[in-house]
Design an enzyme around this catalytic site. Sequence first.
Site, PDB file in Angstrom:
ATOM      1  N   GLU A 186       0.803  -1.222   0.000  1.00  0.00           N
ATOM      2  CA  GLU A 186       0.000   0.000   0.000  1.00  0.00           C
ATOM      3  C   GLU A 186       0.838   1.275   0.000  1.00  0.00           C
ATOM      4  O   GLU A 186       0.425   2.303  -0.533  1.00  0.00           O
ATOM      5  CB  GLU A 186      -0.957   0.016   1.194  1.00  0.00           C
ATOM      6  CG  GLU A 186      -2.122  -0.960   1.066  1.00  0.00           C
ATOM      7  CD  GLU A 186      -1.803  -2.350   1.617  1.00  0.00           C
ATOM      8  OE1 GLU A 186      -0.618  -2.618   1.919  1.00  0.00           O
ATOM      9  OE2 GLU A 186      -2.742  -3.161   1.752  1.00  0.00           O
ATOM     10  N   PHE A 243     -11.715  -7.255  14.048  1.00  0.00           N
ATOM     11  CA  PHE A 243     -10.689  -7.712  13.114  1.00  0.00           C
ATOM     12  C   PHE A 243     -10.355  -6.609  12.105  1.00  0.00           C
ATOM     13  O   PHE A 243     -11.245  -6.048  11.479  1.00  0.00           O
ATOM     14  CB  PHE A 243     -11.171  -8.969  12.376  1.00  0.00           C
ATOM     15  CG  PHE A 243     -10.166  -9.465  11.361  1.00  0.00           C
ATOM     16  CD1 PHE A 243      -8.910  -9.897  11.764  1.00  0.00           C
ATOM     17  CD2 PHE A 243     -10.469  -9.475  10.012  1.00  0.00           C
ATOM     18  CE1 PHE A 243      -7.971 -10.330  10.830  1.00  0.00           C
ATOM     19  CE2 PHE A 243      -9.550  -9.921   9.077  1.00  0.00           C
ATOM     20  CZ  PHE A 243      -8.297 -10.348   9.489  1.00  0.00           C
ATOM     21  N   GLN A 244      -9.079  -6.308  11.981  1.00  0.00           N
ATOM     22  CA  GLN A 244      -8.584  -5.266  11.083  1.00  0.00           C
ATOM     23  C   GLN A 244      -9.181  -3.892  11.354  1.00  0.00           C
ATOM     24  O   GLN A 244      -9.403  -3.103  10.434  1.00  0.00           O
ATOM     25  CB  GLN A 244      -8.754  -5.672   9.614  1.00  0.00           C
ATOM     26  CG  GLN A 244      -7.926  -6.907   9.291  1.00  0.00           C
ATOM     27  CD  GLN A 244      -7.749  -7.175   7.822  1.00  0.00           C
ATOM     28  OE1 GLN A 244      -8.610  -6.855   7.011  1.00  0.00           O
ATOM     29  NE2 GLN A 244      -6.612  -7.774   7.464  1.00  0.00           N
ATOM     30  N   MET A 266      24.672   8.017   2.485  1.00  0.00           N
ATOM     31  CA  MET A 266      24.502   9.287   3.193  1.00  0.00           C
ATOM     32  C   MET A 266      24.757   9.102   4.688  1.00  0.00           C
ATOM     33  O   MET A 266      25.357   9.962   5.340  1.00  0.00           O
ATOM     34  CB  MET A 266      23.100   9.848   2.938  1.00  0.00           C
ATOM     35  CG  MET A 266      22.897  11.238   3.486  1.00  0.00           C
ATOM     36  SD  MET A 266      24.105  12.412   2.833  1.00  0.00           S
ATOM     37  CE  MET A 266      23.211  13.119   1.468  1.00  0.00           C
ATOM     38  N   LYS A 298     -17.538  -0.259   6.444  1.00  0.00           N
ATOM     39  CA  LYS A 298     -18.029  -1.185   5.425  1.00  0.00           C
ATOM     40  C   LYS A 298     -19.540  -1.076   5.210  1.00  0.00           C
ATOM     41  O   LYS A 298     -20.039  -1.204   4.085  1.00  0.00           O
ATOM     42  CB  LYS A 298     -17.658  -2.622   5.808  1.00  0.00           C
ATOM     43  CG  LYS A 298     -17.909  -3.611   4.683  1.00  0.00           C
ATOM     44  CD  LYS A 298     -17.326  -4.979   4.971  1.00  0.00           C
ATOM     45  CE  LYS A 298     -17.515  -5.880   3.748  1.00  0.00           C
ATOM     46  NZ  LYS A 298     -16.994  -7.230   3.988  1.00  0.00           N
TER      47      LYS A 298
HETATM   48  C1  LIG Z   1      12.612   5.084   5.299  1.00  0.00           C
HETATM   49  C2  LIG Z   1      13.906   5.701   5.664  1.00  0.00           C
HETATM   50  N1  LIG Z   1      14.710   5.097   6.578  1.00  0.00           N
HETATM   51  C3  LIG Z   1      15.902   5.647   6.909  1.00  0.00           C
HETATM   52  C4  LIG Z   1      16.312   6.817   6.341  1.00  0.00           C
HETATM   53  C5  LIG Z   1      17.658   7.436   6.729  1.00  0.00           C
HETATM   54  N2  LIG Z   1      18.558   7.470   5.570  1.00  0.00           N
HETATM   55  C6  LIG Z   1      18.741   8.576   4.828  1.00  0.00           C
HETATM   56  S1  LIG Z   1      19.776   8.331   3.516  1.00  0.00           S
HETATM   57  C7  LIG Z   1      20.022   6.728   3.952  1.00  0.00           C
HETATM   58  C8  LIG Z   1      20.924   5.845   3.129  1.00  0.00           C
HETATM   59  C9  LIG Z   1      20.361   5.560   1.795  1.00  0.00           C
HETATM   60  O1  LIG Z   1      21.137   4.575   1.165  1.00  0.00           O
HETATM   61  P1  LIG Z   1      21.064   4.355  -0.394  1.00  0.00           P
HETATM   62  O2  LIG Z   1      19.669   4.238  -0.822  1.00  0.00           O
HETATM   63  O3  LIG Z   1      21.970   3.250  -0.762  1.00  0.00           O
HETATM   64  O4  LIG Z   1      21.589   5.747  -0.944  1.00  0.00           O
HETATM   65  P2  LIG Z   1      23.064   6.373  -0.944  1.00  0.00           P
HETATM   66  O5  LIG Z   1      23.097   7.392   0.154  1.00  0.00           O
HETATM   67  O6  LIG Z   1      24.033   5.271  -0.734  1.00  0.00           O
HETATM   68  O7  LIG Z   1      23.193   7.000  -2.295  1.00  0.00           O
HETATM   69  C10 LIG Z   1      19.304   6.404   5.109  1.00  0.00           C
HETATM   70  C11 LIG Z   1      19.340   5.098   5.772  1.00  0.00           C
HETATM   71  C12 LIG Z   1      15.427   7.423   5.418  1.00  0.00           C
HETATM   72  N3  LIG Z   1      15.716   8.591   4.835  1.00  0.00           N
HETATM   73  N4  LIG Z   1      14.266   6.828   5.078  1.00  0.00           N
END
Ligand SMILES: Cc1ncc(C[n+]2csc(CCOP(=O)(O)OP(=O)(O)O)c2C)c(N)n1
Lengths: 163, 572
Positions: free
Chosen positions: B51, B113-114, B480, B163
């Site tokens: 979703e 439920f749900q 990052m 529903k």
């Molecule tokens: C749902 C979610 N969980 C955690 C984060 C924290 N976060 C920001 S950037 C990142 C790393 C992303 O890794 P990747 O997709 O490999 O991108 P890269 O920075 O390596 O280009 C994380 C864990 C986030 N922004 N969103």
Amino acid sequence: MRRIISVLLENEPGALSRVVGLFSQRNYNIETLTVAPTEDPTLSRLTVTTTGSDKVIEQITKQLNKLIEVVKLVDLTEGAHIERELMLIKLKATGAQRAEIKRTVDIFRGQIVDVTSAIYTVQLVGDSDKLDAFIQAVGTGGVLEVVRSGVSGIARGEKVLSL
Amino acid sequence: MELLSGADMLIRSLEDEGVEYIYGYPGGAALHIYDALFRQDKVKHILVRHEQAAVHMADGYARATGKPGTVLVTSGPGATNTITGIATAFMDSIPMVVLCGQVMTHLIGEDAFQETDMIGVSRPVVKHNMSVRHPSEIPEIIRKAYYIASTGRPGPVVVDIPKDMTTPNERYEYHFPAKVKLRSYNPVVRGHAGQIKKAVDMLLAAKRPMIYAGGGVILGKASDQLRELVQMLGYPITNTLMGIGCYPATDKQHLGWLGMHGTYESNMAMHHADLILAIGARFDDRVTNATEKFCPGARIIHIDIDPASISKTIEADVPIVGPVDSVLKEMISLVKEAKAKPDAGALAAWWKQIDEWRAFHGMRYQTSDDVIKPQEVVEAVWRITQGDAFVTSDVGQHQMFAAQYYKFDKPNRWINSGGLGTMGFGLPAAMGIKLNFPEEEVVCFTGEGSIQMNIQELSTCKQYNLPVKIVNLNNQALGMVKQWQDMNYEARHSQSYMESLPDFIKLAEAYGHVGIRIDRKEDLEPKLREAFAMKDKLVFLDIYVDRFEHVYPMQVPRGAMKDMWLSKTERV
Ligand SMILES: Cc1ncc(C[n+]2csc(CCOP(=O)(O)OP(=O)(O)O)c2C)c(N)n1
Ligand SMILES: [Mg+2]
């Protein structure tokens, strides 16, 4: 700064929780909150007292105004206004205390609304400072229970908050 | 008048609202609605695999078109799975209507439920939400939902539908209101004339003016007016990450975007400006850096549709509440009429200074003979797509590289989760766009971390033939996070490595798509061209890039706009 914000709210389920939710979500503080329907059954009147810098208060009013169910609002503390709060307070009242409490109640223009051999239940109306002063005057030692309604307020003079 | 069940009314209302696609996933509480969908062919339903992806698809569509997207899910887990998507849309003010099933009215509150209190759960992340209490209300509620979602400052609206509101054999008169009015909701339609006049006088008197535009310009469809005003004045312009494309990036007056990873020249020009005209931007913390050190010499004019965005973090000297397009139009005619003209001498000196800043950094990065740099991948994709693709992104370093090195000349083409920063956004958003713009090139920049948050949607792409191009800037790390650990935690890489990465090529193939791996520099351009030549195929490009690259410039934490790291070793 302490402020009294008065809100006309659609009288709908969930509207109140939106207002309360906004305060916690944005880290604003609620000191008192009262809410009840008005003469127009589709509207509720809500009064909230809060504290914050001018900047925070400005954000509070702006954010409240953004809620779809908020019809109108006013910061009563911006002008002349009347504020009232009701307190019910249960006091230990035995022996010499009984007369003493009665005198204090009279001075504060309160009423004893329920009596047992050991207890007075007192009703008092006024602004919040007056209620605080009463509690101080009777001394916290004898206080068994305090119920306060929270502040209600209205502007003085011709100003009205309505549709 | 026609008698319809609640479920039929719902679908008919969507049709009358002009909804072509809805994105969703069925379940118990929504089954009457799904049955009504089955019995018609006007409103088409796209079945996702999770979703959250349905919401991001609707969101991608909304960002690309400016029109509200529509989502349909069941109660409980179906509804809660949409929350991240809704919060993503909320933070970026994206118009959207999310229709959620709910347990039958008499079961509400019984932990049925749900059952989930979706009104309560979604409340902090919606513009508004509503419950249906009688089937006959449905047309009006739907009309209201779209009206609220798409007017004023847009945002997501949730409609909770028990529903029993959609029972097939309970029929009511169907009437779709032409207009809705809410006594408590009246978005402003014009800015204050006196304030606008004051703003124009200040603008024309400025010596070091800077125009700072945000996502509000795109949401408010005011790019044309913005361009006209900026070019008329000859002033420099920067924009936020959300505002990318609101002004052509290849134009000489554009300094790139600003803030944490903005260009050196934008951040410097902001810091030294004597006047900032903020348009549909909200001075958020990723832009301002430390607010107390923000642009010390600048007076600020702030135009926004949302009064709460004005003077929230940075005090405005001239606030203007109103729709950006109409306010800008008024400003343009006032500038035309004005006797005063911008101070040519001061402006020339200002541009000279800006050009020096530009020359000093100008988005340089170190290339290498053997490893592929993520920035050069983005530049190559920009060349190959002629700078004209719809580009979605996930979240991380790749997002910043994409935003920095793909030059957008049009609005609504850079699609990313700016406010919430939701990993997993990119692919479904790209799908929502491709579905609605089948002839356009749609590229998703992602990382090996982010893509795995909604990888299951490769299956949806197969079902509906959505040939997007996925460009995975594979640095084998949560880049990052790792960058922050390098800079602030003495390179202790706590949980920022993605060990045991899947073979993305096989994975793409397993879903029926094409996978291409690129790990040699000389293959980059030809293989990218090969991929983009496959117009009707989803191609997953798994590109091994420099694992040690950082995103620069990067503002120094708690500093001013001008305090930046320009590379691993240069700090200004
Ligand atoms: C749902 C979610 N969980 C955690 C984060 C924290 N976060 C920001 S950037 C990142 C790393 C992303 O890794 P990747 O997709 O490999 O991108 P890269 O920075 O390596 O280009 C994380 C864990 C986030 N922004 N969103
Ligand atoms: Mg990565």
